[in-house]
Enzyme design. Sequence first.
Site, PDB file in Angstrom:
ATOM      1  CE  LYS A  51      -3.622  -2.602   2.243  1.00 32.58           C
ATOM      2  NZ  LYS A  51      -4.211  -3.076   3.505  1.00 32.58           N
ATOM      3  CD  GLN A  95      -3.283  -4.411   6.851  1.00 32.78           C
ATOM      4  OE1 GLN A  95      -3.297  -3.465   6.072  1.00 32.78           O
ATOM      5  NE2 GLN A  95      -3.688  -5.623   6.492  1.00 32.78           N
ATOM      6  CG  ASP A 118      -9.871  -0.965   4.412  1.00 30.81           C
ATOM      7  OD1 ASP A 118      -9.669  -1.230   3.208  1.00 30.81           O
ATOM      8  OD2 ASP A 118      -9.123  -1.339   5.333  1.00 30.81           O
TER       9      ASP A 118
END
Length: 283
Positions: A51, A95, A118
């Site tokens: 990322k 994460q 997300d």
Amino acid sequence: MEIINGKELAQNIRTDLKSEVEKLKRKGINPKLAVIMVGDDKASKVYVKNKSKACEEIGIEYEEFLLNSDTTMDKLLELIYKLNADNKIHGILLQSPLPKHLDINMAFKEIATQKDVDGFNPINVGKLSLNQDCFVSCTPYGIIRMLEAYNIPMEGAHAVIIGRSNIVGKPLIQCLLNKNATVTICHSKTRNIEQTTKMADILVAAVGKPNFVSADMVKDGAVVIDVGINRMEDGKLVGDVNFEDVSKKASYITPVPGGVGPMTVAMLMHNVVKAAKDLNNIE
Ligand code: NAP
């Protein structure tokens, strides 16, 4: 049979995003992603690195916030609130997985809806199910973009998804439904799974078991999307689909690596750019 080249498609998307970011920068807006990682999960480290590399390529600013594995929920929430309030940050990514003592759903709920790149905040999850403008979680979104790029009709198609996780299977139901597909979802309690998977015009495997989908589970001419990322003992990455056998029956198939994975990262980048635009009221 045609192989769906997720790597190439993701590269094209990143190139387009790069010029969008340049335009935003000319307006004084510097898109920025904050990534929170708790503990030092090995696989997470690899994903986070991918990322950060993508951000660098596109010109998105990137900052990592590392918390120890014994961090408390209060400390995690304190950081989320700080990032929510920081005007320089447009996207926040937490994460997963988190250490077991932390409540990931509570954390997702506290990430500002407008920075939830997300798409895991319940508001965005709800908006997706209402087919409203929202952040769509990156893997399902990447799958839809791949199907669109290859002109694979979703309307009226029978899509069968194996796996009902909150990050892949469940949001993908809504994405495909919003495209007028007829959607069936299978999971570990599904009986005679091959009878269902064999009906699929579009079959998506998100199970996390190497080579789970064999050729006898697939209809001739089906489109097969392999979400699985399984690292074998020899270090090789394999998907959830037995590529060699299934590719002989499928009309289209995604490889692992080079299929869904790069598209997931590209869609994260897309969502960060969307967040920067939305927060600054730019169309
Ligand atoms: P997950 O949370 O572990 O969910 C796995 C799903 O598979 C569950 O719904 C489970 O059913 C179902 N399942 C397990 N065994 C089954 C069986 N024998 N028959 C039918 N269904 C079965 O996994 P995930 O997070 O969705 O990830 C799935 C895979 O995709 C993993 O390999 C992961 O690494 C990969 N992944 C890739 C990307 C990417 O960008 N390419 C992104 C995310 C995930 P139950 O619900 O009944 O337990």
